[in-house]
Design a protein around this motif. Structure first.
Motif, PDB file in Angstrom:
ATOM      1  N   ALA A 442       2.120 -13.449   2.431  1.00 17.38           N
ATOM      2  CA  ALA A 442       3.408 -13.542   1.872  1.00 17.38           C
ATOM      3  C   ALA A 442       3.576 -12.339   2.206  1.00 17.38           C
ATOM      4  CB  ALA A 442       2.279 -13.375   0.358  1.00 17.38           C
ATOM      5  N   ASP A 443       4.994 -11.905   1.503  1.00 15.66           N
ATOM      6  CA  ASP A 443       5.798 -10.345   1.437  1.00 15.66           C
ATOM      7  C   ASP A 443       5.525  -9.627   0.272  1.00 15.66           C
ATOM      8  OD1 ASP A 443       6.380  -8.343   2.469  1.00 15.66           O
ATOM      9  OD2 ASP A 443       9.405  -9.398   1.534  1.00 15.66           O
ATOM     10  N   TYR A 444       4.210  -8.743   0.369  1.00 13.35           N
ATOM     11  CA  TYR A 444       3.832  -7.971  -0.418  1.00 13.35           C
ATOM     12  C   TYR A 444       4.521  -6.651  -1.048  1.00 13.35           C
ATOM     13  CZ  TYR A 444      -0.324 -11.981  -0.694  1.00 13.35           C
ATOM     14  OH  TYR A 444      -1.223 -12.625  -0.880  1.00 13.35           O
ATOM     15  N   ASP A 445       4.541  -6.363   0.217  1.00 15.30           N
ATOM     16  CA  ASP A 445       5.525  -5.709   0.338  1.00 15.30           C
ATOM     17  C   ASP A 445       7.202  -5.487   0.202  1.00 15.30           C
ATOM     18  OD1 ASP A 445       5.730  -6.294   2.881  1.00 15.30           O
ATOM     19  OD2 ASP A 445       5.359  -3.463   2.820  1.00 15.30           O
ATOM     20  N   GLY A 446       7.897  -6.322  -0.023  1.00 17.25           N
ATOM     21  CA  GLY A 446       9.410  -6.740  -0.140  1.00 17.25           C
ATOM     22  C   GLY A 446      10.119  -6.353   1.124  1.00 17.25           C
ATOM     23  N   ASP A 447       9.583  -6.273   2.827  1.00 19.99           N
ATOM     24  CA  ASP A 447      10.442  -5.744   3.074  1.00 19.99           C
ATOM     25  C   ASP A 447      11.075  -6.972   4.523  1.00 19.99           C
ATOM     26  OD1 ASP A 447       8.022  -6.951   4.847  1.00 19.99           O
ATOM     27  OD2 ASP A 447       8.037  -5.022   5.504  1.00 19.99           O
ATOM     28  N   GLY A 448      10.199  -7.730   3.572  1.00 19.28           N
ATOM     29  CA  GLY A 448      11.633  -9.449   4.622  1.00 19.28           C
ATOM     30  C   GLY A 448      10.596 -10.111   5.760  1.00 19.28           C
ATOM     31  N   CYS A 449       9.216  -8.997   5.781  1.00 17.52           N
ATOM     32  CA  CYS A 449       7.929 -10.110   6.819  1.00 17.52           C
ATOM     33  C   CYS A 449       7.000 -10.531   6.123  1.00 17.52           C
ATOM     34  CB  CYS A 449       7.532  -8.967   7.736  1.00 17.52           C
ATOM     35  SG  CYS A 449       9.042  -8.281   8.925  1.00 17.52           S
ATOM     36  N   CYS A 450       6.180 -11.573   6.231  1.00 18.02           N
ATOM     37  CA  CYS A 450       4.899 -11.595   6.163  1.00 18.02           C
ATOM     38  C   CYS A 450       3.474 -10.923   6.108  1.00 18.02           C
ATOM     39  CB  CYS A 450       4.813 -13.096   6.672  1.00 18.02           C
ATOM     40  SG  CYS A 450       3.848 -14.156   5.783  1.00 18.02           S
ATOM     41  N   ASP A 451       3.288 -10.635   5.389  1.00 16.48           N
ATOM     42  CA  ASP A 451       2.337  -9.605   5.337  1.00 16.48           C
ATOM     43  C   ASP A 451       0.539 -10.535   5.823  1.00 16.48           C
ATOM     44  OD1 ASP A 451       3.056  -7.450   5.038  1.00 16.48           O
ATOM     45  OD2 ASP A 451       3.479  -7.706   2.830  1.00 16.48           O
ATOM     46  N   VAL A 452      -0.223 -10.190   6.246  1.00 14.11           N
ATOM     47  CA  VAL A 452      -1.500 -11.028   6.494  1.00 14.11           C
ATOM     48  C   VAL A 452      -2.371 -10.485   5.628  1.00 14.11           C
ATOM     49  CG1 VAL A 452      -3.510 -10.401   8.418  1.00 14.11           C
ATOM     50  CG2 VAL A 452      -1.528 -11.239   8.859  1.00 14.11           C
ATOM     51  N   ALA A 453      -2.624 -11.389   4.536  1.00 13.27           N
ATOM     52  CA  ALA A 453      -4.004 -10.899   3.747  1.00 13.27           C
ATOM     53  C   ALA A 453      -4.396 -11.949   3.534  1.00 13.27           C
ATOM     54  CB  ALA A 453      -2.918 -10.568   2.436  1.00 13.27           C
ATOM     55  N   VAL A 454      -5.920 -11.425   2.807  1.00 17.92           N
ATOM     56  CA  VAL A 454      -7.279 -12.337   2.776  1.00 17.92           C
ATOM     57  C   VAL A 454      -7.688 -12.423   0.900  1.00 17.92           C
ATOM     58  CG1 VAL A 454      -7.933 -12.146   5.227  1.00 17.92           C
ATOM     59  CG2 VAL A 454      -8.994 -11.004   3.559  1.00 17.92           C
ATOM     60  N   MET A 455      -8.082 -13.514   0.837  1.00 15.55           N
ATOM     61  CA  MET A 455      -9.261 -13.276  -0.958  1.00 15.55           C
ATOM     62  C   MET A 455     -10.622 -13.626  -0.666  1.00 15.55           C
ATOM     63  SD  MET A 455      -7.772 -14.570  -4.624  1.00 15.55           S
ATOM     64  CE  MET A 455      -8.996 -16.411  -3.528  1.00 15.55           C
ATOM     65  N   GLY A 456     -11.396 -12.908  -0.523  1.00 10.82           N
ATOM     66  CA  GLY A 456     -12.713 -13.588  -1.234  1.00 10.82           C
ATOM     67  C   GLY A 456     -13.062 -14.947  -1.522  1.00 10.82           C
ATOM     68  N   LYS A 457     -13.315 -15.746  -1.503  1.00  9.50           N
ATOM     69  CA  LYS A 457     -14.399 -16.940  -1.775  1.00  9.50           C
ATOM     70  C   LYS A 457     -14.822 -16.668  -2.815  1.00  9.50           C
ATOM     71  CE  LYS A 457     -14.025 -19.644   2.844  1.00  9.50           C
ATOM     72  NZ  LYS A 457     -14.399 -20.802   3.575  1.00  9.50           N
ATOM     73  N   THR A 458     -15.940 -15.938  -2.363  1.00  7.82           N
ATOM     74  CA  THR A 458     -16.733 -15.394  -3.838  1.00  7.82           C
ATOM     75  C   THR A 458     -17.056 -14.261  -4.498  1.00  7.82           C
ATOM     76  OG1 THR A 458     -18.815 -14.638  -1.779  1.00  7.82           O
ATOM     77  CG2 THR A 458     -18.998 -17.313  -2.390  1.00  7.82           C
ATOM     78  N   ASN A 459     -16.138 -13.926  -4.016  1.00  2.08           N
ATOM     79  CA  ASN A 459     -15.546 -11.927  -4.484  1.00  2.08           C
ATOM     80  C   ASN A 459     -14.425 -12.284  -4.875  1.00  2.08           C
ATOM     81  OD1 ASN A 459     -14.116 -10.888  -2.711  1.00  2.08           O
ATOM     82  ND2 ASN A 459     -16.691 -11.680  -1.570  1.00  2.08           N
ATOM     83  N   PRO A 460     -14.162 -11.303  -5.985  1.00  2.85           N
ATOM     84  CA  PRO A 460     -12.248 -11.549  -6.034  1.00  2.85           C
ATOM     85  C   PRO A 460     -11.404 -10.390  -5.431  1.00  2.85           C
ATOM     86  CG  PRO A 460     -13.465  -9.863  -8.101  1.00  2.85           C
ATOM     87  CD  PRO A 460     -14.780 -11.163  -6.576  1.00  2.85           C
ATOM     88  N   ARG A 461     -11.687  -9.927  -4.118  1.00  2.00           N
ATOM     89  CA  ARG A 461     -11.119  -8.556  -4.116  1.00  2.00           C
ATOM     90  C   ARG A 461     -10.569  -9.198  -2.569  1.00  2.00           C
ATOM     91  NH1 ARG A 461     -12.135  -3.731  -4.303  1.00  2.00           N
ATOM     92  NH2 ARG A 461     -11.139  -2.311  -2.263  1.00  2.00           N
ATOM     93  N   TRP A 462      -9.316  -8.881  -3.067  1.00  2.00           N
ATOM     94  CA  TRP A 462      -7.864  -9.243  -2.522  1.00  2.00           C
ATOM     95  C   TRP A 462      -7.328  -7.794  -0.800  1.00  2.00           C
ATOM     96  CZ3 TRP A 462      -3.678 -12.797  -3.035  1.00  2.00           C
ATOM     97  CH2 TRP A 462      -3.885 -13.943  -4.203  1.00  2.00           C
ATOM     98  N   GLU A 463      -7.320  -8.487   0.059  1.00  2.00           N
ATOM     99  CA  GLU A 463      -7.353  -7.996   1.762  1.00  2.00           C
ATOM    100  C   GLU A 463      -5.928  -7.359   1.561  1.00  2.00           C
ATOM    101  OE1 GLU A 463      -9.647  -4.883   2.202  1.00  2.00           O
ATOM    102  OE2 GLU A 463     -10.912  -5.606   1.026  1.00  2.00           O
ATOM    103  N   ILE A 464      -5.294  -6.902   1.634  1.00  2.00           N
ATOM    104  CA  ILE A 464      -3.495  -7.003   2.408  1.00  2.00           C
ATOM    105  C   ILE A 464      -2.944  -5.952   3.180  1.00  2.00           C
ATOM    106  CG2 ILE A 464      -0.999  -7.287   2.048  1.00  2.00           C
ATOM    107  CD1 ILE A 464      -2.062  -7.827  -1.101  1.00  2.00           C
ATOM    108  N   ARG A 465      -3.380  -5.864   5.292  1.00  2.00           N
ATOM    109  CA  ARG A 465      -2.873  -5.554   5.922  1.00  2.00           C
ATOM    110  C   ARG A 465      -2.323  -4.041   5.585  1.00  2.00           C
ATOM    111  NH1 ARG A 465      -1.638  -5.448  11.076  1.00  2.00           N
ATOM    112  NH2 ARG A 465      -2.686  -4.687  12.000  1.00  2.00           N
ATOM    113  N   GLY A 466      -2.640  -2.958   5.902  1.00  2.00           N
ATOM    114  CA  GLY A 466      -1.544  -1.694   6.079  1.00  2.00           C
ATOM    115  C   GLY A 466      -0.980  -1.835   4.189  1.00  2.00           C
ATOM    116  N   ILE A 467      -1.071  -2.348   3.140  1.00  2.00           N
ATOM    117  CA  ILE A 467      -0.522  -2.509   1.889  1.00  2.00           C
ATOM    118  C   ILE A 467      -1.556  -1.870   0.889  1.00  2.00           C
ATOM    119  CG2 ILE A 467       0.111  -3.231   0.002  1.00  2.00           C
ATOM    120  CD1 ILE A 467       1.595  -4.810   2.397  1.00  2.00           C
ATOM    121  N   THR A 468      -2.889  -2.722   0.510  1.00  2.00           N
ATOM    122  CA  THR A 468      -3.139  -2.502  -0.399  1.00  2.00           C
ATOM    123  C   THR A 468      -4.899  -3.060  -0.135  1.00  2.00           C
ATOM    124  OG1 THR A 468      -4.293  -2.414  -2.933  1.00  2.00           O
ATOM    125  CG2 THR A 468      -3.130  -3.808  -1.843  1.00  2.00           C
TER     126      THR A 468
END
Length: 610
Positions: A442-468
């Protein structure tokens, strides 16, 4: 059309059969499994039934492709690949599919396949396949190590007339074959060198007085296997287990009537089918549970200690399914209003169908509208209606289309869980995440580009590449990222399917929907003083499969579609708002509310529309 898109797509017209996927920023229910069951010929061809929703619904396959013969054995190699065997019509029937059953191809020829009826088939992978059977004059152990291109009869000397019934091959070299009786006790043959040499096994309880034959065997690995058979011509059944490669077999449990098939999930968990009882153990055979079933329950398949399927071939066929470890079972006896024919075996892939689908965009030509599109997992085919098709990805990949470079066009993109690979066509390839993660672009930083991101299946960790990187939500929830406040960037959010709880980071925590609903958030409503002004934001919304209810929070409720349809939403009109749409699995119908009805895709395809 944008020139970048013109070069990527080829003209295409697809004949459609069926699909079952929920898509958009929502997600289908987790862990759907695909499987097949086979049985007696009906309406002029052998019966093959296919499920892609863990056995809740079934579709018949093979019309015009399968001979008018009874089919007895099936093995699912993965969610899209299976082998089926059955009676002879001049030579033994062996069929194969690599596209989820859309096409079935007969393997072998009369020159290399004898005129015998085949009882069972097993495959350690799609290249290495084993099938056993017999006629009045000969028995066979057929093997292919090249995906069915060539076949060899591996029957050892002295067993050319042995009644063979079961086969299991956990790896390329190890194979067990069973049958009997022979010389006063059941037959178990084992090869550790891919059928070049064989050893008959008789240690432990195999030769216990009264044990007559073994119809089913299921091997976990080269050392551990389970077998089921009958006592003195169907006067009772028994289950054996080995943990030393077959040197010693130990009796686990017994019962009345005959033992037909067994499915070992691992060294501890095993399910078994006898003539009128389904049995199971989750502690290596120390204790057993059981449930009465119809007479001649012949086949069993399972993916863990809680979910299993069984089939019967009594006066009519039936399909049994449990999700609570055998305590309760649902039973299907009809398909499309017709009684099921007798069913002999059933097999579900141990690999779940990729169940989570989060797409950032489905505008593949930059015209400001979403296109109807599908992704075909077995071959990596992308097909976009009125644009064309291209191949990108392979079996096991998850489509993650989005505008990753900010040019207004959704890139054909896949996430490969096995490697953590993100492949974005004509843009980049990178590694982020792994098989324990779900892709959530999804576009998590509002720059008009889709961001690469993952969420853990068995843990609630969200990793958004280069953002948070942040912990949010609960394991097992559905990811539903979206722009819920209209600020132009997507919020981290998830939906709890058991309760209808929505958790949107830094915005809200609320209940909307109920257990079983599918989340379908989208921009369904205008905000602001004028349509051109916006702002646009995603709204909380659900689709209820049982009644085809669409409910959009603080806006509207209506019914669209029918029970069992898959919800789709996208900007199909190009007016910056999302339209509600459905995909109908049984007919591959796409229906966009108030505008479009079309047929596009084929069985096993995944919608790639947002």
């Amino acid at each position: 059309m944008n020139t970048k898109t013109k070069g990527a797509w080829l003209a295409l017209s697809l004949t459609v059969i069926g699909v079952l996927w929920a898509c958009g920023s929502g997600a289908a229910a987790p862990d759907n499994y695909a499987g097949w069951t086979v049985g007696a010929a009906q309406d002029g061809y052998g019966t093959i039934l296919r499920s892609i929703d863990s056995g809740n619904s079934w579709t018949r396959q093979g019309a015009g492709q399968i001979a008018a013969i009874d089919l007895a054995g099936v093995v699912a190699v993965d969610p899209y690949t299976a082998w089926v065997v059955g009676d002879s019509d001049g030579y033994a029937a062996i069929y194969h599919t690599a596209d989820g059953g859309s096409t079935w191809i007969r393997k072998g020829s009369p020159a290399e396949i004898p005129d015998v009826d085949l009882n069972k088939v097993h495959a350690s992978d799609d290249d290495n396949v084993w099938a056993v059977g017999a006629s009045l004059t000969e028995s066979v152990i057929l093997n292919s190590s090249d995906g069915g291109a060539t076949w060899t009869n591996r029957i050892p000397a002295g067993y050319e007339h042995a009644p063979l019934q079961g086969v299991s091959s956990p790896d390329r070299d190890t194979v067990w074959v069973t049958g009997g009786p022979l010389d006063g006790y059941p037959l178990i043959l084992k090869s550790a060198d891919a059928g070049l040499s064989w050893t008959r096994q008789s240690g432990g309880d195999v030769a216990r007085p009264g044990y007559d034959h073994i119809l089913g065997i299921s091997a976990v690995d080269a050392e551990t296997a389970w077998a089921i058979g009958g006592i003195d011509v169907s006067q009772g059944w028994f289950i054996l287990k080995t943990t030393d490669g077959g040197d010693t077999w130990t009796m686990q449990t017994e019962g009345a009537h005959d033992g037909n098939e067994i499915c070992a999930v691992d060294a501890s968990t095993v399910w078994a089918a006898s003539d009128s009882v389904i049995s199971w153990s989750a502690d290596g055979g120390a204790t057993w549970g059981s449930h009465n079933s119809y007479e001649y329950t012949m086949g069993i398949s399972a993916i863990d200690s809680r979910e299993a399927w069984a089939v019967s071939c009594t006066w009519k066929g039936s399909i049994w399914h449990t999700t609570d470890g055998g305590l309760n079972w649902t039973v299907i006896e009809e398909l499309s209003g017709e009684t099921l024919p007798g069913l002999w075996t059933i097999s579900f892939s141990s690999q779940p169908i990729p169940a989570y689908l989060v797409l950032e965009s489905g505008d593949y030509d930059g015209d400001g509208r979403s296109e109807i599109a599908v992704f075909r997992p077995p071959t990596g085919l992308w097909a976009v209606r009125e644009l064309g098709r291209t191949h990108f990805g392979r079996a096991g990949d998850i489509p993650v289309s989005g505008d990753y470079d900010g040019d207004g066009i959704a890139e054909v993109s896949v996430f490969r869980p096995s490697a953590g690979l993100w492949a974005i066509k004509e843009v980049t390839r990178l590694y982020f995440g792994d098989s324990n993660d779900l892709p959530v672009p999804a576009d998590y930083d509002g720059d008009g580009c889709c961001d690469v991101a993952v969420m853990g299946k068995t843990n609630p960790r969200w990793e958004i590449r280069g953002i948070t990187s942040v912990n949010f939500g609960n394991p097992g929830n559905h990811p539903v990222p979206g722009d819920y406040n209209g600020d132009g960037s997507a919020e981290i959010a998830d939906f709890q399917p058991s309760s209808g709880l929505w958790m949107i980071r830094d915005i809200t925590l609320c209940y909307f929907g109920k257990a079983g609903d599918i989340p379908v958030p989208g921009s369904y409503q205008w905000y602001g003083s004028t349509r051109s002004a916006g702002p646009f934001r995603d709204q909380i919304a659900v689709f209820r499969p049982s009644t085809a209810l669409w409910a959009i929070r603080d806006y509207t409720r209506f019914n669209f579609g029918s029970g069992g349809d898959s919800p789709v939403r996208g900007n199909f009109l190009g007016n910056r708002l999302d339209n509600t749409a459905i995909f109908r699995p049984g007919s591959a119908l796409w229906a966009v509310r108030g505008t479009t009805r079309a047929y596009f895709g084929r069985f096993g395809d995944m919608p790639a529309t947002r």
